[in-house]
Design a protein around this motif. Structure first.
Motif, mmCIF file in Angstrom:
data_model
loop_
_atom_site.group_PDB
_atom_site.id
_atom_site.type_symbol
_atom_site.label_atom_id
_atom_site.label_comp_id
_atom_site.label_asym_id
_atom_site.label_seq_id
_atom_site.Cartn_x
_atom_site.Cartn_y
_atom_site.Cartn_z
ATOM 1 N N LYS A 138 -52.230 -21.614 -0.211
ATOM 2 C CA LYS A 138 -53.107 -22.056 -1.288
ATOM 3 C C LYS A 138 -53.784 -20.880 -1.975
ATOM 4 C CE LYS A 138 -53.195 -26.674 -0.648
ATOM 5 N NZ LYS A 138 -54.038 -27.305 0.333
ATOM 6 N N VAL A 182 -55.097 -21.318 -5.434
ATOM 7 C CA VAL A 182 -56.317 -22.119 -5.545
ATOM 8 C C VAL A 182 -57.531 -21.259 -5.226
ATOM 9 C CG1 VAL A 182 -57.567 -24.043 -4.514
ATOM 10 C CG2 VAL A 182 -55.108 -24.226 -4.959
ATOM 11 N N LEU A 183 -57.390 -20.429 -4.151
ATOM 12 C CA LEU A 183 -58.544 -19.667 -3.665
ATOM 13 C C LEU A 183 -58.931 -18.535 -4.612
ATOM 14 C CD1 LEU A 183 -58.037 -19.371 0.165
ATOM 15 C CD2 LEU A 183 -60.041 -20.205 -1.002
ATOM 16 N N PHE A 184 -57.908 -17.892 -5.187
ATOM 17 C CA PHE A 184 -58.205 -16.686 -5.951
ATOM 18 C C PHE A 184 -57.823 -16.907 -7.406
ATOM 19 C CE2 PHE A 184 -59.294 -14.031 -2.471
ATOM 20 C CZ PHE A 184 -58.525 -14.475 -1.407
ATOM 21 N N SER A 185 -58.803 -16.792 -8.313
ATOM 22 C CA SER A 185 -58.487 -16.870 -9.748
ATOM 23 C C SER A 185 -57.997 -15.507 -10.184
ATOM 24 C CB SER A 185 -59.756 -17.209 -10.536
ATOM 25 O OG SER A 185 -60.467 -18.198 -9.874
ATOM 26 N N PRO A 242 -57.928 -12.214 -11.813
ATOM 27 C CA PRO A 242 -59.017 -11.369 -12.327
ATOM 28 C C PRO A 242 -58.706 -10.893 -13.741
ATOM 29 C CG PRO A 242 -57.700 -10.151 -10.753
ATOM 30 C CD PRO A 242 -57.145 -11.527 -10.789
ATOM 31 N N ASP A 257 -59.443 -8.029 -15.162
ATOM 32 C CA ASP A 257 -59.466 -6.578 -15.404
ATOM 33 C C ASP A 257 -58.176 -6.137 -16.063
ATOM 34 O OD1 ASP A 257 -60.887 -7.327 -12.836
ATOM 35 O OD2 ASP A 257 -61.729 -5.357 -13.274
ATOM 36 N N ALA A 287 -54.489 -4.380 -14.321
ATOM 37 C CA ALA A 287 -54.211 -4.860 -12.961
ATOM 38 C C ALA A 287 -53.054 -5.825 -13.002
ATOM 39 C CB ALA A 287 -55.453 -5.530 -12.408
ATOM 40 N N VAL A 288 -52.365 -5.910 -11.957
ATOM 41 C CA VAL A 288 -51.151 -6.733 -11.944
ATOM 42 C C VAL A 288 -51.472 -8.084 -11.327
ATOM 43 C CG1 VAL A 288 -48.809 -6.858 -11.013
ATOM 44 C CG2 VAL A 288 -49.793 -4.688 -11.701
ATOM 45 N N TYR A 313 -51.068 -11.241 -9.063
ATOM 46 C CA TYR A 313 -50.590 -11.326 -7.669
ATOM 47 C C TYR A 313 -49.506 -12.389 -7.577
ATOM 48 C CZ TYR A 313 -50.800 -12.312 -2.712
ATOM 49 O OH TYR A 313 -50.500 -12.528 -1.402
#
Lengths: 208, 678
Positions: free
Chosen positions: B662, B665-668, B670, B672, B675-676, B678
């Protein structure tokens, strides 16, 4: 992990020389030297973390130059996580392996009056340190990346606090409880810096 | 303390350093001694100070197996056989009883060396197997039992106190209730490699050395060297004239106890060979020894405790012509057995009644006894005959009698049973032969102090020396032949209390001065020569030899010097005594007739490992022998620790899987730049 090992080697050399040069019977002096050794080691570990950050920065430039689309295959956040994890695992292994070797024998700690829970508490302390190193890696690299010096200082201060709290042993409450609290704080901070938020967490936990 | 860099091992274990193990010995048919498992035996400590404490171990205690800390006074056959029969005992640590048990203690046999002496069903059957006289009635035979758990001796009272303190703190059952974990436990390591018997272990060792590149030998025969010296020099590599008669004087120089390399042997060995050495010194003071009709050979046999290793080998060598003397040369035989505990100054003369039934032998034995009795005139020694109804006590003379009916006598301080109530035990100490020193003496003063025991042994030595002089055909007045109590006292001190003294240091070779350890032990062992043999050799050379004016090179290479008569004499370069003002020694050369002859049982020469005629004793090999104490945790705590660990592991694996699945869901993402995703 390698960088952490080198920092540990250097700091232990300094401590060893200091101990050999001093009077082994002076308890207070030996305790003072140990505290000095630990603090010096913490500072050296963080310095080596900084050096590793510098190395990885250079590596990213190289990877960008080599890649086809001008983007690095690994982001700096991923490197931060892996670096922190590596330091954590190596420090955990170093802490636990000799304990495990002695735990294989028939005896347990206690004949000189030490607590019986020595192995359990050592295991928990090691676990909290591994987690902490991972989160500190993320915090530290983020701080270096965005020139936020107070994040770096916070990592160093937290590290000094956790290592200092181990001097409360065998009063394990004095070392484990603060360390776990600091770990919760560091975990929350690293999560927020990595792109998480409270809404994301709620959505994850409610299985949407 | 917290800050001395304690390693974890030091937090857990307390090693026990001053211990002696019980090891495994094997003979042709049996194994004796003790054995532990290959990774040591562990057990909860229980202190047994009276017989009732044993019930906890044998029946009541809830945490078997137990490791027993036994008081020395309870170390007897009855208790040991109870412990042998149960599986609730994993080992034993014996604390030395101070003072020695008053009722006596002997782990040897009631009938020592039975079956290897002269009495058998073919020769004097009424005397065989101690039918007539039980020589060692206190003997429990413990040394000859086979135990399957390790047994250690705790030599240091401080270590015993540490163990008892740990027991008091953790293991004591309060009012019958169960003691709680953590409990104090002990681990003993003494794994022996050899099993079953000498036949098995020698077969395995010889297979290994024949076929393996890195042979793993499992046992070694007990071997050492006999020390012999003659009054008139003889050619040690040639053969003595058949007409030349020799009188043999013999003593044993070894002893044994239940534990490995603990063998003080004060009464059983040291008293006799010290008297023998003093008699040899006294005889050399006579003026006409080179004119005597018969020669005298002073022989010190090693390994006699183990079925007469030394004497059986010498008899074998004499029969096979490998020794300068042959059995025909022997005129008579005088042996000194335990002589320090004389009652009312009586010294008993034992003879063999079976051989005396022969007329010619009887005449010679009678002559021998008369000469001995007449030599005791004026000395504080009364010689009495033990009589026709008594057989010979266990002695090296019995091996010579097996080969030839030689007239001989064995001198002891006992008529029937031994006076020594600690025969072949760890309590056969200087206190047993009543050696007492006044308080507050320095080591040098103790060395020079003449004890009553020394005076009494010197008298016996004088009587023996004078009798030997008469036997050898001497006709002059024997008043000059006198044993020196000072020498006897110095020898007793060196062989019983402290080997590392100034006199011993001055008479040994410079390159072996490391052999002088602290407490003297007289076990025959498997690496040779042992300290005792070395020292007997050098003391005999010092007392009976002569200082010659040779340089170091000439002394070490006597064949280069024309007048050295290398075959008749032995030359030794000894380091000499320390000048009181300087730190250097003045070495010199000693010429003597002292030789060593190999004392390995003929069974091993003939490779007859199952022999019933010759001694077949071997000692097992081992890797490590140590002991330590620590606390053991309860099974419950161990299981809890393991289960918690596994639970955390499973939880973390699950958490990682879910966070990974998930992650979006947990990480929006970013925002910046650069940056690549994920």
């Amino acid at each position: 992990a390698f960088f952490w090992l080198v920092s540990l080697l250097l700091s232990s050399l300094i401590w060893f020389v200091a101990v050999k040069a001093s009077d082994p019977r002076d308890e207070k002096l030996q305790k003072g030297l140990l505290i000095f050794g630990v603090m010096f080691s913490v500072l050296l570990q963080e310095a080596f973390r900084f050096l590793y950050y510098k190395l990885l920065r250079k590596a990213i430039e190289g990877l960008v130059a080599l890649s086809e689309d001008g983007c690095s295959p690994i982001s700096i956040q991923q490197m931060a996580y892996v670096a922190g994890g590596g330091v954590g695992v190596m420090s955990g292994a170093f802490s636990m392996i000799n304990l495990l070797a002695d735990a294989l024998g028939p005896g347990t700690v206690g004949i000189h009056g030490d607590s019986q829970l020595y192995f359990l508490t050592s295991a928990f302390m090691t676990m909290v340190l591994i987690f902490l190193h991972t989160f500190w890696g993320i915090l530290f690299f983020h701080g270096c990346e965005h020139r936020r010096w107070w994040e770096i200082t916070a990592v160093v201060v937290m590290h000094l606090a956790v290592s200092g709290s181990t001097f409360f042993n065998p009063l394990y409450v004095g070392s484990l409880v603060p360390s776990y609290l600091l770990m919760a704080i560091a975990a929350a901070w690293a999560y927020l810096l990595s792109g998480g938020s409270v809404q994301n967490l709620r959505r994850f936990l409610l299985c949407e | 303390g917290c800050c001395q860099g304690n390693s974890v091992e030091r937090k857990i274990y307390i090693p026990l350093n001053k211990t002696a193990p019980c090891v495994r010995l094997l003979n042709a048919t049996h194994q004796i001694g003790c054995q532990s498992s290959i990774s040591g035996d562990t057990g909860v400590i229980h202190v047994v100070e009276k017989e009732e404490d044993l019930n906890w171990v044998l029946a009541d205690g809830p945490h078997p197996p137990y490791m027993i800390l036994l008081d020395g006074n309870l170390f007897n056959r009855k208790v040991m056989l109870q412990l042998k029969g149960t599986s609730r005992v994993s080992g034993l640590a014996v604390a030395i009883a101070k003072p020695s048990p008053p009722q006596g203690f002997s782990p040897g046999l009631k009938c020592p060396n039975d079956g290897f002496g002269v009495y058998s069903k073919d020769y004097g059957p009424q005397f065989a197997h101690c039918n007539k006289t039980v020589w060692n009635p206190v003997g429990s035979g413990l040394s000859y039992e086979d135990f399957d758990f390790p047994i250690f001796l705790l030599e240091d009272a401080n270590e015993t106190q540490v163990i008892k303190q740990c027991y008091q703190d953790h293991n004591v059952p309060h009012d019958g209730s169960v003691p709680e974990y953590p409990l104090c436990a002990m681990q003993l390591f003494s794994h022996m490699h050899a099993v079953t018997s000498t036949v098995t272990c020698m077969r395995r060792s010889s297979l290994q050395s024949t076929f393996s590149i890195n042979p793993e030998i499992v046992c070694d025969p007990l071997l050492d060297y006999n020390v012999w010296s003659t009054l008139q020099p003889i050619n040690s590599s040639g053969k003595v004239d058949p007409e030349k008669e020799v009188i043999i004087v013999a003593t044993r120089i070894d002893s044994h106890s239940f534990f490995w390399n603990i063998a003080p042997g004060a009464e059983s060995a040291v008293s006799s060979f010290v008297t023998h050495l003093a008699a040899a010194e006294a005889l050399h003071k006579a003026s006409d020894i080179h004119l005597l009709q018969r020669n005298i050979m002073f022989t010190f046999f090693q390994g006699e405790t183990f079925d007469y290793i030394g004497s059986s080998r010498m008899v074998y060598d004499m029969e096979k012509d490998k020794f300068p003397l042959r059995l025909d040369n022997i005129h008579s035989f005088v042996e000194l057995n335990q002589v320090a505990l004389r009652n009312d100054s009586i010294l008993w003369m034992h003879t063999d009644p079976v051989s005396r039934m022969n007329e010619s032998v009887e005449v010679q034995v009678r002559n021998l006894l008369d000469i001995l009795s007449s030599s005791s005139m004026g000395a504080n020694v009364t010689l009495q005959e033990a009589g026709y109804s008594q057989p010979l006590p266990p002695s090296s003379f019995q091996r010579f009698l097996r080969a030839r009916h030689i007239p001989g006598v064995v001198l002891t301080d006992h008529k029937t049973a031994f006076q020594n109530r600690y025969y072949q035990s760890l309590y056969d100490t200087p206190e047993n032969i009543r050696m007492q020193y006044p308080e507050g003496l320095s080591p040098e003063e103790t060395l020079e102090y003449v004890t009553d025991t020394a005076k009494s042994l010197a008298e016996v030595a004088t009587v023996v020396a004078r009798a030997l002089y008469r036997l050898a055909g001497g006709a002059n007045n024997t008043s000059a032949i006198q044993a020196d109590p000072k020498t006897v006292s110095r020898m007793l001190y060196g062989f019983l209390i402290k080997m590392n003294n100034s006199w011993f240091q001055s008479i040994i070779k410079p390159d072996i001065k490391g052999i002088l350890g602290d407490v003297p032990q007289h076990y025959v062992a498997v690496s040779s020569p042992v300290n005792t043999t070395y020292l007997v050799q050098y003391v005999l050379a010092n007392l009976t030899g002569a200082v010659v004016n040779l340089t170091k090179e000439e002394c070490l290479n006597p064949e280069k010097t024309p007048s050295s008569e290398k075959e008749m004499y032995e030359y030794a370069w000894v380091q000499g005594s320390l000048d009181p003002n300087s730190t250097s020694r003045v070495p010199y050369c000693v010429r003597s007739t002292v030789h060593l002859s190999k004392a390995l049982s003929p069974a091993f020469e003939l490779r007859q490992w199952g022999s019933t005629e010759y001694s077949t004793w071997t000692e097992s090999r081992w890797k490590e022998i140590r002991a330590r104490i620590f606390l053991v945790a309860s099974r419950e705590l161990e299981i809890i620790t393991l289960v918690v660990g596994i639970a955390i592991l499973i939880f973390s694996l699950l958490a990682t899987y879910f966070i990974n699945a998930k992650a979006d869901v947990l990480f929006s993402i970013p925002r910046d730049p650069g940056a690549v995703a994920y």
